[in-house]
Design an enzyme around this catalytic site. Structure first.
Site, PDB file in Angstrom:
ATOM      1  N   ASP A 178     -43.711  37.181  66.828  1.00 29.93           N
ATOM      2  CA  ASP A 178     -43.824  35.738  66.975  1.00 29.93           C
ATOM      3  C   ASP A 178     -42.845  35.206  65.933  1.00 29.93           C
ATOM      4  O   ASP A 178     -43.119  35.284  64.735  1.00 29.93           O
ATOM      5  CB  ASP A 178     -45.246  35.278  66.654  1.00 29.93           C
ATOM      6  CG  ASP A 178     -45.390  33.784  66.843  1.00 29.93           C
ATOM      7  OD1 ASP A 178     -44.471  33.051  66.435  1.00 29.93           O
ATOM      8  OD2 ASP A 178     -46.414  33.347  67.378  1.00 29.93           O
ATOM      9  N   HIS A 179     -41.704  34.696  66.367  1.00 30.47           N
ATOM     10  CA  HIS A 179     -40.651  34.426  65.373  1.00 30.47           C
ATOM     11  C   HIS A 179     -41.066  33.348  64.363  1.00 30.47           C
ATOM     12  O   HIS A 179     -40.492  33.249  63.293  1.00 30.47           O
ATOM     13  CB  HIS A 179     -39.313  34.105  66.043  1.00 30.47           C
ATOM     14  CG  HIS A 179     -39.183  32.710  66.540  1.00 30.47           C
ATOM     15  ND1 HIS A 179     -39.721  32.273  67.720  1.00 30.47           N
ATOM     16  CD2 HIS A 179     -38.573  31.617  65.995  1.00 30.47           C
ATOM     17  CE1 HIS A 179     -39.446  31.003  67.890  1.00 30.47           C
ATOM     18  NE2 HIS A 179     -38.748  30.558  66.859  1.00 30.47           N
ATOM     19  N   HIS A 241     -47.082  30.255  68.725  1.00 22.89           N
ATOM     20  CA  HIS A 241     -46.649  29.606  67.488  1.00 22.89           C
ATOM     21  C   HIS A 241     -47.695  28.640  66.906  1.00 22.89           C
ATOM     22  O   HIS A 241     -48.030  28.715  65.728  1.00 22.89           O
ATOM     23  CB  HIS A 241     -45.342  28.840  67.702  1.00 22.89           C
ATOM     24  CG  HIS A 241     -44.271  29.641  68.389  1.00 22.89           C
ATOM     25  ND1 HIS A 241     -44.088  30.978  68.169  1.00 22.89           N
ATOM     26  CD2 HIS A 241     -43.316  29.293  69.285  1.00 22.89           C
ATOM     27  CE1 HIS A 241     -43.066  31.412  68.907  1.00 22.89           C
ATOM     28  NE2 HIS A 241     -42.597  30.407  69.592  1.00 22.89           N
TER      29      HIS A 241
END
Ligand code: BG6
Length: 483
Positions: A178-179, A241
């Protein structure tokens, strides 16, 4: 890190992600002297590249996208570590060739990081073929697999994906990206909360009125309608996010800074969120679609895919009972910003005769991007008055304290962590499934009601219904304006 040779094998190597993010991040780590001593990056994909063509293709990307300064000499030292293997994603013989290619270079044992930068439909197949050709066996060196989002499209598909990959891999070999967790400012949420003594005593229902999370974008779907139109903003942004941000803000202090201790606490938060299902969905969620979305190339005629959503969540535990968490995110909004606002309660008794009714409450703003920082709003006496007050701000900007280029690309941290075997910033199987368990009933209820999303003007802050939802609670959306 042990001293065995390390191969980073990227599937989907001719794609955008490899050129824009993965290789620039690895190159930057190389310049900083953080890569393993003996490493090689092997690109794998359908496109016919020679090693040299692959290097030229990547250097073009670095030239265009790298946010850091480098010299030709640095690139020329890095480039020989790049190799390319053309192959299909369904062919056992091609995977055997890959295996031989990597083993030959290792010349004995080696560590391997496999990166799935392909469309999500393909990676279970890749993992199967890696397993069948013995490339996941840890004989001497480690084997790890990084998996890009989206991880499933609902709870059932995420579960079946987990089952499928667990056949070939142990959970501790799987790194789901999950960046957002790779962003410095997101990691700084933990430091702010747990490396300072001043916040934690206030961090609860006794002092906090509500929490807002805004992740807004100015861009539309761009060239990604094929993917985006089938998922929409709730799956694209909230399941991962935004829920990750909520869990970092709301979690209890973990017992240690260890991947599982951290993730246990995050999962506990997700499990404490009151699921929105059935009738309550309508009053706690707003979905929107920007005007003009239907004209975007690749969007289905009459698509009801939401490009904006706002949710009101409640966390059922001792710390947060009764404190609403308002979340909103969308495309084609007024500004690109990601911020978390912690709004405190008003003082229980106002001593000052000139105190305005509804004074601005104290606010802590975790400004995640673009002007990374932390801001603290409080009341101060206006000089030369008896006791007039005004809100003032204390500001911390990363750029001022650490320099303008201090914030690396998220992928840099995440790739280094995966190479070091630290999974703290990656999502665990149960975490992903619990998050889907919260999202599914919301979308099911909207589907069942057959209510279309509200249309909003591009460049606005989303549909009026989102303002109404929060106004009904006697509140308004706040926003910190960065510089
Ligand atoms: C991605 C979404 O995960 O995050 C995109 O798929 C979105 O739709 C992007 O644009 C936003 O990321 P950032 O880092 O620009 O806030």
């Amino acid at each position: 890190m042990n001293q065995l040779p390390t191969s980073i094998i990227i599937f989907g190597a001719s794609g955008d992600l490899t050129q824009r993010k993965l290789v620039p991040s690895l190159f930057n780590s190389f310049i900083k002297g953080r890569m393993p001593k003996n490493f090689r990056i092997v690109g794998y994909g359908n496109t016919a590249f020679t090693d040299e063509q692959f290097r030229v293709h990547l250097s073009g990307g670095i030239h265009q996208f790298a946010a850091f300064k480098y010299s030709d000499e640095e690139w020329n030292t890095f480039a020989p570590n790049l190799a390319y293997q053309q192959g299909r994603y369904t062919d056992l013989a091609d995977f055997k060739r890959l295996s031989e290619f990597v083993s030959k270079w290792e010349n004995g044992s080696g560590n391997r990081l496999y990166y799935m930068a392909t469309p999500p439909g393909i990676f279970p197949n890749i993992i199967d073929l890696l397993g069948l050709t013995g490339q996941l066996q840890e004989n001497g060196g480690w084997r790890r697999v990084v998996i890009e989002k989206p991880f499933g499209t609902d709870l059932a598909s995420a579960r079946s994906l987990n089952l499928q990959i667990h056949k070939a891999l142990n959970e501790n070999q799987i790194y789901r990206i999950d960046h957002y967790l790779g962003k410095e400012t997101v990691q700084n949420i933990l430091v702010t909360r747990f490396a300072n003594t001043i916040f934690e005593p206030l961090w609860n229902r006794n002092y906090i009125d509500h929490v807002e999370v805004t992740v807004s974008e100015q861009v539309g779907v761009e060239h990604r309608a094929g993917y985006y139109d089938s998922v929409g903003v709730v799956r694209d942004m909230f399941q991962n996010h935004l829920l990750q941000l909520v869990s970092l803000v709301a979690m209890e202090p973990p017992a240690s800074f260890d991947a599982n201790a951290l993730r246990n606490e995050k999962v506990k938060v997700l499990n404490s969120i009151q699921p929105l299902r059935g009738e309550v969905v309508a009053s706690n969620t707003v979905l929107g679609q920007y005007q003009g979305y239907l004209d975007e190339e690749g969007v289905k005629a009459y698509s009801t895919t939401p490009t904006y959503a706002a949710l009101r969540l409640q966390i059922d535990n001792w710390r947060w009972q009764g404190v609403p968490f308002y979340l909103r995110s969308g495309k084609r909004l007024a500004e690109k910003t990601s911020q978390i606002i912690i709004e405190f309660k008003e003082p229980p008794h106002l001593l000052f005769p000139n105190a305005r009714a509804g004074m601005t409450p104290n606010m802590l703003v975790l400004y995640l991007q673009p002007d990374e920082g932390i801001h603290w709003r409080f009341e101060a006496k206006v000089p030369d008055t008896a006791a007039d007050m005004r809100s003032v701000d204390m500001e911390f900007h990363y750029a001022d304290s650490f320099g303008k280029t201090s914030i690396p690309e998220s992928y840099e941290r995440l790739l280094l962590d995966a190479l070091a075997g630290d999974a703290s910033l990656f999502t665990r199987a149960d975490e992903v499934e619990t998050a889907w368990g919260l999202i599914d009933p919301i979308l099911e209820s909207w589907d069942a009601q057959k209510r279309p999303p509200s249309i909003y003007e591009p460049g606005s802050w989303g549909p009026a219904a989102a303002d109404e939802m929060i106004i009904l609670d006697g509140r308004t959306w706040s926003r910190w304006q960065g510089h």
